[in-house]
Design a protein around this motif. Structure first.
Motif, PDB file in Angstrom:
ATOM      1  N   ALA A 325     -24.231 -96.393   9.764  1.00 51.67           N
ATOM      2  CA  ALA A 325     -24.354 -96.444  11.225  1.00 51.67           C
ATOM      3  C   ALA A 325     -25.701 -96.944  11.697  1.00 51.67           C
ATOM      4  CB  ALA A 325     -24.092 -95.050  11.816  1.00 51.67           C
ATOM      5  N   THR A 326     -26.771 -96.645  10.943  1.00 47.09           N
ATOM      6  CA  THR A 326     -28.122 -96.919  11.442  1.00 47.09           C
ATOM      7  C   THR A 326     -28.955 -97.824  10.554  1.00 47.09           C
ATOM      8  OG1 THR A 326     -29.212 -95.042  10.330  1.00 47.09           O
ATOM      9  CG2 THR A 326     -28.117 -94.595  12.444  1.00 47.09           C
ATOM     10  N   GLY A 327     -28.471 -98.134   9.340  1.00 47.52           N
ATOM     11  CA  GLY A 327     -29.259 -98.952   8.424  1.00 47.52           C
ATOM     12  C   GLY A 327     -30.382 -98.201   7.747  1.00 47.52           C
ATOM     13  N   TRP A 328     -30.329 -96.884   7.790  1.00 54.82           N
ATOM     14  CA  TRP A 328     -31.417 -96.069   7.240  1.00 54.82           C
ATOM     15  C   TRP A 328     -30.840 -94.723   6.829  1.00 54.82           C
ATOM     16  CZ3 TRP A 328     -34.078 -91.490   8.481  1.00 54.82           C
ATOM     17  CH2 TRP A 328     -35.370 -91.360   7.953  1.00 54.82           C
ATOM     18  N   MET A 329     -31.488 -94.072   5.866  1.00 56.54           N
ATOM     19  CA  MET A 329     -31.064 -92.747   5.457  1.00 56.54           C
ATOM     20  C   MET A 329     -32.299 -91.897   5.187  1.00 56.54           C
ATOM     21  SD  MET A 329     -28.787 -91.419   2.174  1.00 56.54           S
ATOM     22  CE  MET A 329     -27.825 -92.907   2.102  1.00 56.54           C
ATOM     23  N   HIS A 330     -32.209 -90.630   5.567  1.00 57.54           N
ATOM     24  CA  HIS A 330     -33.290 -89.689   5.331  1.00 57.54           C
ATOM     25  C   HIS A 330     -33.648 -89.664   3.844  1.00 57.54           C
ATOM     26  CE1 HIS A 330     -35.215 -85.744   4.802  1.00 57.54           C
ATOM     27  NE2 HIS A 330     -35.580 -85.874   6.063  1.00 57.54           N
ATOM     28  N   ASN A 331     -34.940 -89.583   3.536  1.00 60.09           N
ATOM     29  CA  ASN A 331     -35.403 -89.732   2.157  1.00 60.09           C
ATOM     30  C   ASN A 331     -34.830 -88.680   1.214  1.00 60.09           C
ATOM     31  OD1 ASN A 331     -37.219 -90.941   0.114  1.00 60.09           O
ATOM     32  ND2 ASN A 331     -38.121 -88.904   0.143  1.00 60.09           N
ATOM     33  N   ARG A 332     -34.829 -87.412   1.588  1.00 57.96           N
ATOM     34  CA  ARG A 332     -34.277 -86.374   0.733  1.00 57.96           C
ATOM     35  C   ARG A 332     -32.791 -86.634   0.464  1.00 57.96           C
ATOM     36  NH1 ARG A 332     -34.867 -82.757  -3.194  1.00 57.96           N
ATOM     37  NH2 ARG A 332     -37.023 -82.746  -2.455  1.00 57.96           N
ATOM     38  N   VAL A 333     -32.081 -87.067   1.495  1.00 59.77           N
ATOM     39  CA  VAL A 333     -30.652 -87.320   1.337  1.00 59.77           C
ATOM     40  C   VAL A 333     -30.417 -88.554   0.472  1.00 59.77           C
ATOM     41  CG1 VAL A 333     -28.448 -87.539   2.541  1.00 59.77           C
ATOM     42  CG2 VAL A 333     -30.302 -86.246   3.592  1.00 59.77           C
TER      43      VAL A 333
END
Length: 454
Positions: A325-333
């Motif tokens: 959806a955003t082209g990014w993902m939280h680092n821990r995830v």
């Protein structure tokens, strides 16, 4: 008589501040800034779809910034060496200034350009020039911790230089492609409609740095909590060079608290570039040869379920849906999702690396490859393969309930306790898939696989 212009070759350095190549070019007289969309030199490593979305907007804002200083951005498409040689012939330019890059295809391109026209490369995209931080014996570091210790002793980096007040242009500008003709933006369908939270460009990078300064002292406490997004979200701006790491360093270094952890993340960027400088094919080959014999599974249906966020593990699915959806993902995830693909599904890490390459707006060759090999246990410096993340307990440990509700709306009505593992709680909604594999079963299968290679 006016001196011939100098070409300024932009790549992943789309800024005017702390831009050593720009400063050098302006010092010589008229400047022709140019961005070459080169899909031929990288071959299969051409920029992914999400990165191309970012590039379109970043180039738009770079051109506007150049025009404010009396200049403009020339756009050309083709092999970089051929395009720059052609542009030099058109304008009478005798020299090209550029920021040095370390991806193997850009190193090849720099050698090709230098055979056609004088090329002057400058440093500026990293805290220290990759390859310059070495052991006492003069050899490059392979392990992060001693590398970071040695790099840290050389900090702080030089104070960033402001953009010049004006950029002189040539008497006559060469023709430029129209950015819209490059078709960098998705249209049918427009899968990037959820990217609107991003503001590509140097101005957006400055805003992101300013927003992070107030939180930098609490970075270590908050970076692992996906529900509050305690990370800096600077990665795409750093990747595209819209802000230099030196600028970021000087803005946050005195924040106190746990900011040193964040500075270490900047150091990890440098480390990743040093790795690909030593091992140019790091995204394609296991650094540890024994893993060449690992019996990876081929399961297109399970790979697709992972890509679409339909694994039955809420924290994994939330991350993969956020990515799409955003082209990014939280680092821990990212770590949890990567570990799940590799060790729960036993699918080759390179499948995940390729998916991230196409879907991340911050898809960086060095960082992406190093992070995937670290997670898979195949890297020169990596986590052990036998250390298998438990996504369900990770989700609870890092309080991901709010994050899951946002990205997996089918689970929004579940309690904070049940939402991490609806199957175990006996309340999995009908529209949400069952676990693709049980955690214990997956763990035992992964351990048996790694035992099989000795």
């Amino acid at each position: 008589m006016e001196s011939p212009p100098t070409l300024l070759w932009f790549r992943r350095d789309l800024r005017l501040s702390y831009q050593a190549a720009l400063v050098a070019a302006v010092g010589e007289g008229p400047v022709v800034p140019v961005y070459v969309l080169d899909d031929e030199t990288p071959k299969h490593r051409r920029m992914g779809a999400a990165s191309r979305w970012w590039l379109h907007h970043s180039l738009t804002r770079l051109d506007a910034a150049l025009r404010e200083k009396g200049s403009r951005l020339i756009l050309r498409r083709g092999r970089a060496d051929a395009v720059l040689a052609e542009l030099a012939a058109e304008t009478g330019a005798r020299r090209v200034h550029a920021i040095r890059h370390y991806e193997p295809w850009w190193r090849n391109a720099e050698r090709a350009v230098a055979k056609r026209i004088e090329l002057v490369c400058h440093d500026g995209n990293y805290l220290a020039p990759p390859g310059s931080v070495t052991t006492g014996g003069g050899t490059p570091y392979k392990i992060f911790t001693p590398f970071w210790r040695a790099l840290r002793e050389r900090m702080p980096p030089a104070v960033p230089v402001a953009a010049p007040d004006a950029i002189p242009g040539p008497a006559q500008w060469p023709q430029s492609d129209a950015l819209a003709d490059w078709n960098l933006l998705p249209t049918r369908p427009n899968w990037a409609s959820g990217f609107d939270d991003w503001t590509p460009g140097e101005g957006g990078a400055r805003e992101r740095v300013a927003a992070f300064v107030d939180h930098a002292s609490r970075y270590d406490e908050q970076r692992n909590l996906p529900s509050i997004e305690g990370s800096s979200r600077l990665s795409p701006h750093l990747h595209f060079g819209e802000v230099s790491p030196a600028t970021v360093w000087h803005c946050v270094a005195d924040a106190g608290g746990s900011v040193e952890t964040f500075l270490g993340e900047l150091g990890w960027r440098d480390y990743a570039q040093n790795v690909i400088l030593q091992f140019p094919d790091y995204a394609a080959r296991n650094a540890r040869d024994r893993f060449d014999a690992l019996p990876w599974r081929s399961s297109p249906s399970e790979l697709k379920a992972w890509q679409q966020g339909r694994t039955g593990y809420p924290i994994v699915d939330a991350g993969m849906r956020q990515l799409w959806a955003t082209g990014w993902m939280h680092n821990r995830v990212r770590m949890i999702a990567a570990s799940f693909l590799i060790k729960h599904l036993l699918i080759d890490w390179r499948e995940g690396e390729r998916w991230f390459w196409d879907t991340l707006v911050d898809a960086d060759y060095g960082s992406n490859a190093v992070n995937w090999q670290w997670t898979s246990g195949t890297g020169i410096d990596s986590n052990l393969f036998v250390r298998i993340m438990a996504p369900l307990s990770q989700s609870e440990k890092f309080d991901a309930a709010g994050y899951i509700r946002r990205w997996v709306p089918e689970l929004a009505g579940l309690s904070d306790t049940a939402i991490h593992d609806p199957d175990a709680a006996g309340c999995r909604p009908r529209g949400y898939p069952a676990k693709i594999i049980g955690h214990r079963e997956a763990r035992e299968r992964a351990l048996a696989a790694v035992r099989s290679i000795g």
